[in-house]
Scaffold this active site. Structure first.
Site, PDB file in Angstrom:
ATOM      1  N   LYS A  98       0.804  -1.228   0.000  1.00  0.00           N
ATOM      2  CA  LYS A  98       0.000   0.000   0.000  1.00  0.00           C
ATOM      3  C   LYS A  98       0.839   1.280   0.000  1.00  0.00           C
ATOM      4  O   LYS A  98       0.491   2.251  -0.663  1.00  0.00           O
ATOM      5  CB  LYS A  98      -0.920   0.034   1.223  1.00  0.00           C
ATOM      6  N   ASP A 134      -9.843   2.874   3.239  1.00  0.00           N
ATOM      7  CA  ASP A 134      -9.824   2.255   4.572  1.00  0.00           C
ATOM      8  C   ASP A 134     -10.483   3.129   5.648  1.00  0.00           C
ATOM      9  O   ASP A 134     -11.255   2.638   6.467  1.00  0.00           O
ATOM     10  CB  ASP A 134      -8.377   1.940   4.994  1.00  0.00           C
TER      11      ASP A 134
HETATM   12  P1  NAP Z   1       1.004  -2.582  10.480  1.00  0.00           P
HETATM   13  O1  NAP Z   1       1.125  -1.379   9.619  1.00  0.00           O
HETATM   14  O2  NAP Z   1       2.044  -3.645  10.409  1.00  0.00           O
HETATM   15  O3  NAP Z   1       0.901  -2.063  12.012  1.00  0.00           O
HETATM   16  C1  NAP Z   1       0.875  -2.983  13.076  1.00  0.00           C
HETATM   17  C2  NAP Z   1       0.667  -2.234  14.392  1.00  0.00           C
HETATM   18  O4  NAP Z   1       0.526  -3.237  15.417  1.00  0.00           O
HETATM   19  C3  NAP Z   1       1.844  -1.366  14.801  1.00  0.00           C
HETATM   20  O5  NAP Z   1       1.364  -0.268  15.525  1.00  0.00           O
HETATM   21  C4  NAP Z   1       2.660  -2.301  15.704  1.00  0.00           C
HETATM   22  O6  NAP Z   1       3.439  -1.613  16.671  1.00  0.00           O
HETATM   23  C5  NAP Z   1       1.557  -3.037  16.403  1.00  0.00           C
HETATM   24  N1  NAP Z   1       1.980  -4.356  16.880  1.00  0.00           N
HETATM   25  C6  NAP Z   1       2.282  -5.424  16.127  1.00  0.00           C
HETATM   26  N2  NAP Z   1       2.624  -6.469  16.908  1.00  0.00           N
HETATM   27  C7  NAP Z   1       2.544  -6.028  18.184  1.00  0.00           C
HETATM   28  C8  NAP Z   1       2.770  -6.633  19.453  1.00  0.00           C
HETATM   29  N3  NAP Z   1       3.154  -7.917  19.559  1.00  0.00           N
HETATM   30  N4  NAP Z   1       2.567  -5.903  20.564  1.00  0.00           N
HETATM   31  C9  NAP Z   1       2.163  -4.618  20.457  1.00  0.00           C
HETATM   32  N5  NAP Z   1       1.937  -3.972  19.302  1.00  0.00           N
HETATM   33  C10 NAP Z   1       2.126  -4.681  18.170  1.00  0.00           C
HETATM   34  O7  NAP Z   1      -0.372  -3.343  10.221  1.00  0.00           O
HETATM   35  P2  NAP Z   1      -1.761  -2.711   9.729  1.00  0.00           P
HETATM   36  O8  NAP Z   1      -1.870  -2.812   8.254  1.00  0.00           O
HETATM   37  O9  NAP Z   1      -1.909  -1.364  10.366  1.00  0.00           O
HETATM   38  O10 NAP Z   1      -2.816  -3.758  10.336  1.00  0.00           O
HETATM   39  C11 NAP Z   1      -3.076  -3.809  11.728  1.00  0.00           C
HETATM   40  C12 NAP Z   1      -4.260  -4.735  12.002  1.00  0.00           C
HETATM   41  O11 NAP Z   1      -5.438  -4.219  11.403  1.00  0.00           O
HETATM   42  C13 NAP Z   1      -4.086  -6.156  11.429  1.00  0.00           C
HETATM   43  O12 NAP Z   1      -4.600  -7.068  12.342  1.00  0.00           O
HETATM   44  C14 NAP Z   1      -4.932  -6.130  10.164  1.00  0.00           C
HETATM   45  O13 NAP Z   1      -5.429  -7.411   9.848  1.00  0.00           O
HETATM   46  C15 NAP Z   1      -6.060  -5.207  10.593  1.00  0.00           C
HETATM   47  N6  NAP Z   1      -6.707  -4.537   9.437  1.00  0.00           N
HETATM   48  C16 NAP Z   1      -8.027  -4.743   9.238  1.00  0.00           C
HETATM   49  C17 NAP Z   1      -8.652  -4.101   8.198  1.00  0.00           C
HETATM   50  C18 NAP Z   1     -10.116  -4.319   7.972  1.00  0.00           C
HETATM   51  O14 NAP Z   1     -10.619  -3.968   6.897  1.00  0.00           O
HETATM   52  N7  NAP Z   1     -10.839  -4.834   8.941  1.00  0.00           N
HETATM   53  C19 NAP Z   1      -7.935  -3.246   7.334  1.00  0.00           C
HETATM   54  C20 NAP Z   1      -6.571  -3.064   7.577  1.00  0.00           C
HETATM   55  C21 NAP Z   1      -5.960  -3.716   8.639  1.00  0.00           C
HETATM   56  P3  NAP Z   1       4.925  -1.050  16.328  1.00  0.00           P
HETATM   57  O15 NAP Z   1       4.729   0.266  15.623  1.00  0.00           O
HETATM   58  O16 NAP Z   1       5.562  -0.916  17.649  1.00  0.00           O
HETATM   59  O17 NAP Z   1       5.581  -2.083  15.435  1.00  0.00           O
END
Ligand code: NAP
Length: 305
Positions: A98, A134
């Site tokens: 993205k 989103d």
């Molecule tokens: P991303 O850009 O990789 O961001 C992940 C976030 O989670 C970061 O803030 C990271 O913290 C934190 N994180 C990851 N592992 C962690 C842990 N063990 N302990 C604490 N914090 C942790 O991912 P994303 O694209 O934003 O997606 C995040 C979630 O949203 C996923 O589960 C995804 O499936 C979901 N999502 C859903 C939709 C929907 O349409 N429903 C759309 C998009 C995403 P750091 O900054 O410290 O690494």
């Protein structure tokens, strides 16, 4: 005309059922006029987008097809060149493509520019445009719930999904507190939001407890609690109260530990299925000019989960 018939469609001889995580689809009569849509991702095998978009296409009887295509990050420029060369009618982008797509389109929407990510490619007057649905998809998922009347939100996480959610909330004047494992990312995101009511902080137990007590809306934008780690929660149980609206962007499992705690405390819990469906519906509308039947798309997603 190509026709994709969903599970409810008539089974004919000589048709092929596509299995995997998708809704069974009978594919017939693809022609040179069929408009081709795709989702690019890496991995892309488990994407639910083909199931929900093909279900909408089938319900509307459109001459279109939507396919998942695995694109390695290093190949994204070539793949977007392919969109132009082959005249794909529209594309969704998912993890981890993205952000890189921002630099590869002819025009960017305001949303895509501020979020720094593109989840939808569409054509406008011959230009390949990048947009993100989103944030609006998230906001639409709160429709009909007290979530749209929230005053103060605690957002967990500061990654891509959090950026979309935080801009959608801040643009509507909702005060946003962002808590993240890496606090600098939370502070940077808070500083980028419109208005002066956002702040970032570490995701430490005491900070979280204070911020949760002050919030009416809690949104988990981390991947904590996602399958197979479904025994984990990003927030301690004692942070959740009866009056909270708790959204978890995760949709697999459909009820995370966070949402189970919310239910047990008498709080309103919402999973990520509606956001997924609504962001997809908004992409579909951009491509076709038609708002698709979201209930059909939701049934396809929940059937595939
Ligand atoms: P991303 O850009 O990789 O961001 C992940 C976030 O989670 C970061 O803030 C990271 O913290 C934190 N994180 C990851 N592992 C962690 C842990 N063990 N302990 C604490 N914090 C942790 O991912 P994303 O694209 O934003 O997606 C995040 C979630 O949203 C996923 O589960 C995804 O499936 C979901 N999502 C859903 C939709 C929907 O349409 N429903 C759309 C998009 C995403 P750091 O900054 O410290 O690494």
């Amino acid at each position: 005309m190509a026709r994709l018939r969903g599970a409810a469609g008539r089974a004919g001889s000589g048709t092929k059922k596509m299995g995997g995580p998708s809704l069974p689809i009978e594919m017939v009569e693809l022609t040179g006029k069929t408009r081709v849509y795709a989702v690019f991702g890496c991995p892309v095998e488990h994407s639910l987008s083909p199931a929900m978009h093909n279900a909408a296409i089938a319900a509307l009887g459109l001459d279109c097809v939507y396919v998942p295509l695995r694109v390695e990050p290093a190949d994204l420029p070539a793949a977007i060149g392919g969109v132009r060369a082959m005249g794909l009618a529209g594309v969704n982008l998912t993890i981890p493509l993205k952000e890189a797509a921002v630099a590869l389109v002819d025009e960017l929407s305001d949303e895509a520019r501020e979020i720094g990510a593109v989840n939808t490619l569409f054509w406008k007057d011959g230009a390949l445009c990048g947009h993100s649905t989103d944030g609006e998809g998230f906001w639409m998922s709160l429709e009909g719930t007290p979530g749209q009347s929230a005053k103060r939100a605690l957002v967990l996480g500061a990654g891509g999904a959090s950026r979309a959610v935080c801009f959608a909330l801040a643009r509507r004047g909702i005060e946003v507190t962002i808590a993240n494992r890496t606090p600098e990312r939370a502070r940077e995101l808070a500083a980028a939001l419109p208005g002066s009511h956002a702040h970032g902080m570490p995701a430490e137990p005491e900070d979280l407890a204070r911020a949760a007590a002050a919030a009416d809306l809690i949104v988990n934008c981390t991947s904590v609690g996602m399958s197979p780690n479904d025994s984990e929660s990003p927030l301690a149980e004692n942070c959740i109260e009866r009056g909270h609206i708790v959204c978890d962007l995760i949709y697999n499992p459909r009820e995370t530990l966070l949402l189970r705690t919310a239910r047990e405390k008498g709080a309103l819990g919402l999973n990520g299925v509606d956001m997924l469906v609504n962001q997809g519906a908004l992409s579909f509308q951009l491509w076709t000019g038609i708002m698709p039947p979201v209930q059909v798309m939701k049934a396809a997603v929940t059937g595939a989960l």
